[in-house]
Scaffold this motif. Structure first.
Motif, mmCIF file in Angstrom:
data_model
loop_
_atom_site.group_PDB
_atom_site.id
_atom_site.type_symbol
_atom_site.label_atom_id
_atom_site.label_comp_id
_atom_site.label_asym_id
_atom_site.label_seq_id
_atom_site.Cartn_x
_atom_site.Cartn_y
_atom_site.Cartn_z
ATOM 1 N N TYR A 311 13.795 -5.222 -4.912
ATOM 2 C CA TYR A 311 13.230 -6.398 -4.237
ATOM 3 C C TYR A 311 14.005 -6.602 -2.947
ATOM 4 O O TYR A 311 15.104 -6.065 -2.753
ATOM 5 C CB TYR A 311 13.334 -7.642 -5.124
ATOM 6 N N ALA A 324 9.533 -8.600 -0.275
ATOM 7 C CA ALA A 324 9.050 -7.296 -0.715
ATOM 8 C C ALA A 324 9.554 -7.000 -2.119
ATOM 9 O O ALA A 324 10.663 -7.397 -2.500
ATOM 10 C CB ALA A 324 9.494 -6.195 0.241
ATOM 11 N N GLY A 326 9.048 -3.493 -5.081
ATOM 12 C CA GLY A 326 8.478 -2.168 -5.221
ATOM 13 C C GLY A 326 9.183 -1.381 -6.299
ATOM 14 O O GLY A 326 10.150 -1.833 -6.920
ATOM 15 N N ARG A 343 13.829 1.163 0.555
ATOM 16 C CA ARG A 343 14.092 -0.241 0.915
ATOM 17 C C ARG A 343 14.650 -0.340 2.327
ATOM 18 O O ARG A 343 14.248 -1.216 3.115
ATOM 19 C CB ARG A 343 15.061 -0.856 -0.082
ATOM 20 N N LEU A 346 11.814 0.203 4.778
ATOM 21 C CA LEU A 346 10.912 -0.948 4.857
ATOM 22 C C LEU A 346 11.525 -2.071 5.676
ATOM 23 O O LEU A 346 10.819 -2.755 6.448
ATOM 24 C CB LEU A 346 10.557 -1.435 3.460
ATOM 25 N N LEU A 361 3.414 -0.954 5.534
ATOM 26 C CA LEU A 361 3.232 -0.050 4.397
ATOM 27 C C LEU A 361 2.678 1.304 4.825
ATOM 28 O O LEU A 361 2.982 2.329 4.205
ATOM 29 C CB LEU A 361 2.306 -0.696 3.365
ATOM 30 N N ALA A 379 4.526 -0.618 -3.751
ATOM 31 C CA ALA A 379 5.219 -1.602 -2.915
ATOM 32 C C ALA A 379 4.281 -2.742 -2.587
ATOM 33 O O ALA A 379 3.042 -2.583 -2.569
ATOM 34 C CB ALA A 379 5.748 -0.957 -1.633
ATOM 35 N N HIS A 398 0.621 -1.959 -6.314
ATOM 36 C CA HIS A 398 1.574 -2.838 -6.991
ATOM 37 C C HIS A 398 0.854 -4.011 -7.656
ATOM 38 O O HIS A 398 -0.283 -4.350 -7.321
ATOM 39 C CB HIS A 398 2.612 -3.367 -6.001
ATOM 40 N N THR A 445 8.086 -6.700 -10.537
ATOM 41 C CA THR A 445 7.780 -5.285 -10.699
ATOM 42 C C THR A 445 7.080 -5.060 -12.040
ATOM 43 O O THR A 445 7.127 -5.910 -12.929
ATOM 44 C CB THR A 445 9.057 -4.422 -10.635
#
Length: 511
Positions: A311, A324, A326, A343, A346, A361, A379, A398, A445
């Motif tokens: 996260y 976020a 994933g 991570r 991103l 993304l 994600a 996700h 998640t």
């Protein structure tokens, strides 16, 4: 039991002297039945096909001894009556079988333990049964200095262990084994103190603690082998002056050698898990940012093998906030490393073009496909404007986030899309929606759903029910919302230690 003919002649003292130098088969050979041979005692057949059927006499033999007269039916009876021929041999064999059976049962129970604490507790219970004690303690202090160090008691409360720790270490049996060569492989191997209060040089504090706890003797063994090294020591306490017999010491020594090897394997596993958990923790945010208009809280747990659930929350230009979550496929160090790279990437894309979650993304998918073509990931990225309480998000395979507040508890409708790395080119439309003051956006998640053990539809329903049941007094506290959801969906929340799944959860409450 063995069915030994009544013609067997056994001299007790000679058998006792010979049994240490002779195998069971040699014992039968030495004390063979005397008299006319029968079918079982007939001469051996002649040599056939080059094989000599005669059995050579054992090299270690004992001089013949006078035969013990057979008991007569009319002879004396009761405790002083002559014992049947072969009874001593039967007793010894029965004792050996009993010892082997006991060790087999105890080692099997120990082998079923999967954690250091559980293994140490089982070791203490089994050792107490073998040496005839009621209480004890095990001290785990690996001599390589890498830990973990722990003390486990049997029949001793935490306060009792505290009293024992006030005794100078050198005065305690485990101190002798841990701090001197006595506890090393090949050392003395045991510390026997059959009567503490009769010792002239007993430490005054040790005498005081022993009197307070009510033990008068102790027996200690090291947890050490040639391959495992010295891992610690175990001590058992007797309520009265006593010491284990030679047979008990022998069995306890055999058991502890097996236990030490088992503890060494568990220790390696524990260290690996701790190392992976540390790396996992370092790759996740050490603290959440403070952004006006929104309060954040997170909860996460690493599975025993280490996984790729993650996260993130980062402040963005124009007082915006990026959220976020994933997960990458796989488990173990490789998945953790891939999670860290994903991570970090991103975060970079979010700073450059966070207002467009689809672009973030898409860039992430291209990077994953070029650098790690054998791995896929899910994600979800949300661009939040706290001042306007407006959220724009996009997801790649996700789970949809959950929105809960005073008037509603519902999943956010996101477009159905494939995970990153599954298609040659990923792109899906984003979703924009408003949140009311006091509402909480819950990102999570799929490990949270898998931990329920339910099918996907029932797991989603269970999560929705848990969110809807959050008390109104707690709905403005994102940490309380996260804890309630976890402890409702998972009976023990994040306290479950044997779950196979990673779980990550991020809650954002808008003011």
């Amino acid at each position: 039991m063995l069915d030994i003919p009544s013609r067997v002649r056994v001299h007790v003292e000679t058998l006792l002297a010979a049994q240490n130098d002779m195998g069971v088969c040699d014992a039968f050979e030495q004390y063979a039945p005397v008299g006319k041979p029968d079918a079982m005692n007939a001469p051996h057949p002649p040599k056939v096909a080059g094989i000599d059927s005669t059995v050579p006499a054992p090299a270690h033999t004992v001089a013949p001894s006078p035969a013990v007269p057979d008991p007569s039916p009319s002879g004396p009876s009761g405790p002083h009556a002559p014992r049947p021929p072969g009874a001593l041999l039967q007793d010894r064999l029965a004792g050996w079988v009993s010892d082997l059976t006991t060790l087999n049962e105890l080692t099997e129970r120990l082998a079923r333990t999967s954690g250091l604490d559980a293994a140490l507790k089982e070791l203490l219970r089994a050792g107490a049964a073998l040496v005839g004690a009621r209480r004890g303690l095990a001290v785990l202090e690996p001599d390589d200095g890498l830990g973990p160090d722990t003390t486990i008691g049997l029949g001793l409360a935490r306060a009792d262990l505290g009293h024992i720790e006030t005794v100078p270490r050198s005065a305690m049996p485990y101190g002798t084994l841990l701090d001197t060569a006595a506890g090393l492989p090949g050392g003395d191997g045991e510390v026997v103190r059959p009567d503490l209060f009769a010792e002239d040089g007993l430490d005054p504090r040790h005498r005081e603690v022993a009197d307070r706890l009510g033990y008068a003797a102790s027996y200690a063994l090291p947890l050490s082998t040639e391959t495992a090294g010295r891992l610690g020591a175990a001590v058992w306490f007797y309520d009265e002056p006593a010491e284990p017999a030679e047979r008990q010491r022998h069995l306890a020594g055999l058991y502890l050698r097996f236990a030490t090897e088992h503890l060494a394997r568990l220790l390696d596993t524990e260290r690996t898990r701790a190392c992976m958990a540390t790396v996992y923790e370092e790759l996740l945010p050490s603290r959440l940012p403070r952004v006006p208009g929104v309060r954040l809280a997170s909860r996460h747990r690493t599975g025993p093998r280490g996984g790729g659930d993650w996260y993130d929350a980062l402040p963005l230009p124009d007082a915006a906030l990026g959220l976020a979550v994933g997960a990458v496929t796989g488990a173990g160090p490789g998945a953790i490393a891939a999670m860290g790279r994903l991570r970090a990437s991103l975060r970079a894309y979010a700073v450059m073009e966070g207002e467009d979650p689809v672009a973030v993304l898409s860039d992430l998918e291209l990077l994953l496909r070029l650098t790690e073509p054998a791995r896929s990931a899910t994600a979800l990225f949300a661009y939040c404007e706290p001042a306007l309480r407006r959220i724009t998000l996009a997801g790649a395979g996700h789970c949809p986030p959950l929105l809960l507040g005073e008037g509603r508890t519902e999943f956010v409708e996101t477009s159905v899309s494939a995970p990153l790395g599954m298609l040659s080119c990923w792109e899906a439309p984003s979703v924009e929606f408003q949140v009311a003051a006091g509402e909480t956006l819950l990102l999570y998640t799929d490990g949270l759903l898998h931990c329920t053990g339910d099918p996907v539809d029932r797991a989603f329903a269970r999560l929705h029910t848990a969110a809807a049941s959050v008390p109104r007094t707690l709905r403005h506290d994102p940490g309380a919302v996260a804890d309630h959801v976890l402890h409702t969906v998972l009976p023990n929340g994040l306290d479950v230690t044997d779950g196979a799944e990673d779980v990550a959860l991020l809650a954002a409450c808008f003011e």
